[in-house]
Enzyme design. Sequence first.
Site, mmCIF file in Angstrom:
data_model
loop_
_atom_site.group_PDB
_atom_site.id
_atom_site.type_symbol
_atom_site.label_atom_id
_atom_site.label_comp_id
_atom_site.label_asym_id
_atom_site.label_seq_id
_atom_site.Cartn_x
_atom_site.Cartn_y
_atom_site.Cartn_z
ATOM 1 N N ASP A 91 7.112 74.822 53.989
ATOM 2 C CA ASP A 91 7.078 75.837 53.328
ATOM 3 C C ASP A 91 8.585 76.070 53.153
ATOM 4 O OD1 ASP A 91 4.082 77.173 51.955
ATOM 5 O OD2 ASP A 91 6.395 78.330 51.740
ATOM 6 N N TYR A 130 6.696 75.031 33.379
ATOM 7 C CA TYR A 130 5.644 74.198 34.325
ATOM 8 C C TYR A 130 4.676 73.146 34.324
ATOM 9 C CZ TYR A 130 1.749 74.556 37.509
ATOM 10 O OH TYR A 130 0.039 74.822 37.973
ATOM 11 N N LYS A 153 4.680 69.635 35.186
ATOM 12 C CA LYS A 153 2.660 68.324 35.844
ATOM 13 C C LYS A 153 3.060 67.293 35.021
ATOM 14 C CE LYS A 153 1.845 71.515 39.154
ATOM 15 N NZ LYS A 153 2.851 71.581 40.505
ATOM 16 N N THR A 210 -6.047 81.470 44.116
ATOM 17 C CA THR A 210 -4.835 81.411 45.374
ATOM 18 C C THR A 210 -3.648 82.720 44.925
ATOM 19 O OG1 THR A 210 -3.117 80.064 44.672
ATOM 20 C CG2 THR A 210 -4.806 79.201 46.331
HETATM 21 N N1 LIG Z 1 -4.478 77.970 42.543
HETATM 22 C C1 LIG Z 1 -4.497 77.039 41.486
HETATM 23 O O1 LIG Z 1 -5.987 77.168 40.697
HETATM 24 C C2 LIG Z 1 -3.664 76.121 40.774
HETATM 25 C C3 LIG Z 1 -4.135 74.990 39.321
HETATM 26 C C4 LIG Z 1 -2.736 74.459 39.111
HETATM 27 C C5 LIG Z 1 -2.129 73.627 39.868
HETATM 28 N N2 LIG Z 1 -1.910 73.934 41.573
HETATM 29 C C6 LIG Z 1 -0.770 73.511 41.940
HETATM 30 O O2 LIG Z 1 -1.390 73.724 43.110
HETATM 31 C C7 LIG Z 1 0.173 73.860 44.287
HETATM 32 C C8 LIG Z 1 -0.122 74.799 45.233
HETATM 33 O O3 LIG Z 1 -0.524 76.188 44.606
HETATM 34 P P1 LIG Z 1 -0.597 77.804 45.453
HETATM 35 O O4 LIG Z 1 -1.923 77.658 44.259
HETATM 36 O O5 LIG Z 1 -1.725 77.020 46.960
HETATM 37 O O6 LIG Z 1 0.286 78.147 45.238
HETATM 38 P P2 LIG Z 1 0.937 79.166 46.571
HETATM 39 O O7 LIG Z 1 1.901 79.950 45.817
HETATM 40 O O8 LIG Z 1 -0.185 79.918 47.313
HETATM 41 O O9 LIG Z 1 1.260 78.436 47.490
HETATM 42 C C9 LIG Z 1 2.422 78.130 47.318
HETATM 43 C C10 LIG Z 1 3.769 77.184 48.089
HETATM 44 O O10 LIG Z 1 4.756 76.693 47.563
HETATM 45 C C11 LIG Z 1 6.255 77.061 48.870
HETATM 46 N N3 LIG Z 1 7.357 77.291 48.321
HETATM 47 C C12 LIG Z 1 7.530 77.219 47.337
HETATM 48 N N4 LIG Z 1 9.004 76.471 46.557
HETATM 49 C C13 LIG Z 1 9.325 75.715 47.734
HETATM 50 C C14 LIG Z 1 9.947 75.111 48.099
HETATM 51 N N5 LIG Z 1 10.961 74.795 47.563
HETATM 52 N N6 LIG Z 1 9.995 74.029 49.377
HETATM 53 C C15 LIG Z 1 8.809 74.077 49.874
HETATM 54 N N7 LIG Z 1 8.264 75.190 50.034
HETATM 55 C C16 LIG Z 1 8.095 75.886 48.439
HETATM 56 C C17 LIG Z 1 5.641 78.679 49.022
HETATM 57 O O11 LIG Z 1 6.204 79.517 49.484
HETATM 58 C C18 LIG Z 1 4.291 78.991 48.768
HETATM 59 O O12 LIG Z 1 3.936 78.971 50.603
HETATM 60 C C19 LIG Z 1 0.878 74.071 43.474
HETATM 61 O O13 LIG Z 1 1.771 72.967 43.311
HETATM 62 C C20 LIG Z 1 0.784 74.817 42.552
HETATM 63 O O14 LIG Z 1 1.662 74.235 40.784
HETATM 64 C C21 LIG Z 1 -2.799 75.380 41.939
#
Ligand SMILES: NC(=O)c1ccc[n+]([C@@H]2O[C@H](COP(=O)([O-])OP(=O)(O)OC[C@H]3O[C@@H](n4cnc5c(N)ncnc54)[C@H](O)[C@@H]3O)[C@@H](O)[C@H]2O)c1
Length: 303
Positions: A38, A164, A168, A198
Amino acid sequence: MGNFLAGKVVAVTGAGRGIGRAVALAAAAEGARVVVNDYGVSVDGVSPTSEVAEGVVKEIEAAGGEAVAVADDVSTMAGGQRVVDAAVSAYGRIDGVVCVAGILRERMLFNMTEEEWDPVVATHLKGTFTVFRAASAVMRKQGAGTLIGFTSGNHQGSVSQANYSAAKGGVISLVRSAALGLHRYGVTANAVAPVARTRMSAGVPTELAEMGEPEDVAALVVYLLSDPAREHGVTGQVYTVAGAKIAVWAQPRELRSAYADGSWTPERIAEVLPGSVGVDPMPMLERVEAMRRAAAEGSRPNA
Ligand SMILES: NC(=O)c1ccc[n+]([C@@H]2O[C@H](COP(=O)([O-])OP(=O)(O)OC[C@H]3O[C@@H](n4cnc5c(N)ncnc54)[C@H](O)[C@@H]3O)[C@@H](O)[C@H]2O)c1
């Protein structure tokens, strides 16, 4: 601790928070040794800190598991390589990579800047490529491995997050390409489209009926990393997980076709296309229009 992933080595990007953290904890609880990556940034991708990855390593160790932290930025080739190198140097192999890292920079398309486009595409799409690239080179030699990309229902289109959505959609094509190209080497590749509470989903309307928890997503990812999924030949798939629901997305395929008698001309296409090839209505557009109408009338339907 379970043993669904006993003996496996798994690297998870974006594993310091949210869904990635839940995946890292669940994989470790099922017996995997884990690389916790991370960069420790804010939702919009700034102010990195290594404490976030290190914190999850401590949590895994406190629960009796094994993990190492990598606080690199996976949108760089060196960062993606270090995630995989950390697994190989600490544990001698890499059985699975899960590319969860992501950021958001929301803006309508007509106002979006290069600074809003590039880092979002770089984190999600290139950040999946850098890790898949490094991992697949090792997995090819091992003759086994599992690649998991993170996509979103937003790959269908997004009103205010074209960056985004495009990234995706790209992740899905990258996953399907990996599934095709690496099949002969025993490597599988799948994508997960989560819906979970989240910090990233905090802005999603609360009436969204199908909202789950990061742990629901982690359970699906653990399954996809496991031998039972590999034995069932699960590859090239896109799964949604939203709380109690798991669903598979269709493979893109031709819907209807028409053939020219000779060469097509614009006039001939104008005659033939509407009645025979037609259009495939866009569900997201219908939903967005329904929400716009409801907002104009002062009510808001369930999304
Ligand atoms: N939460 C949802 O409902 C949802 C819906 C659709 C897609 N997603 C996808 O799921 C994944 C996780 O999302 P989340 O909700 O847990 O987000 P989050 O923001 O809680 O966690 C994302 C993590 O990625 C880390 N990060 C960002 N850029 C980085 C980099 N360049 N290198 C390494 N780490 C990096 C951040 O520090 C963070 O800890 C993402 O790809 C998001 O697009 C989430």
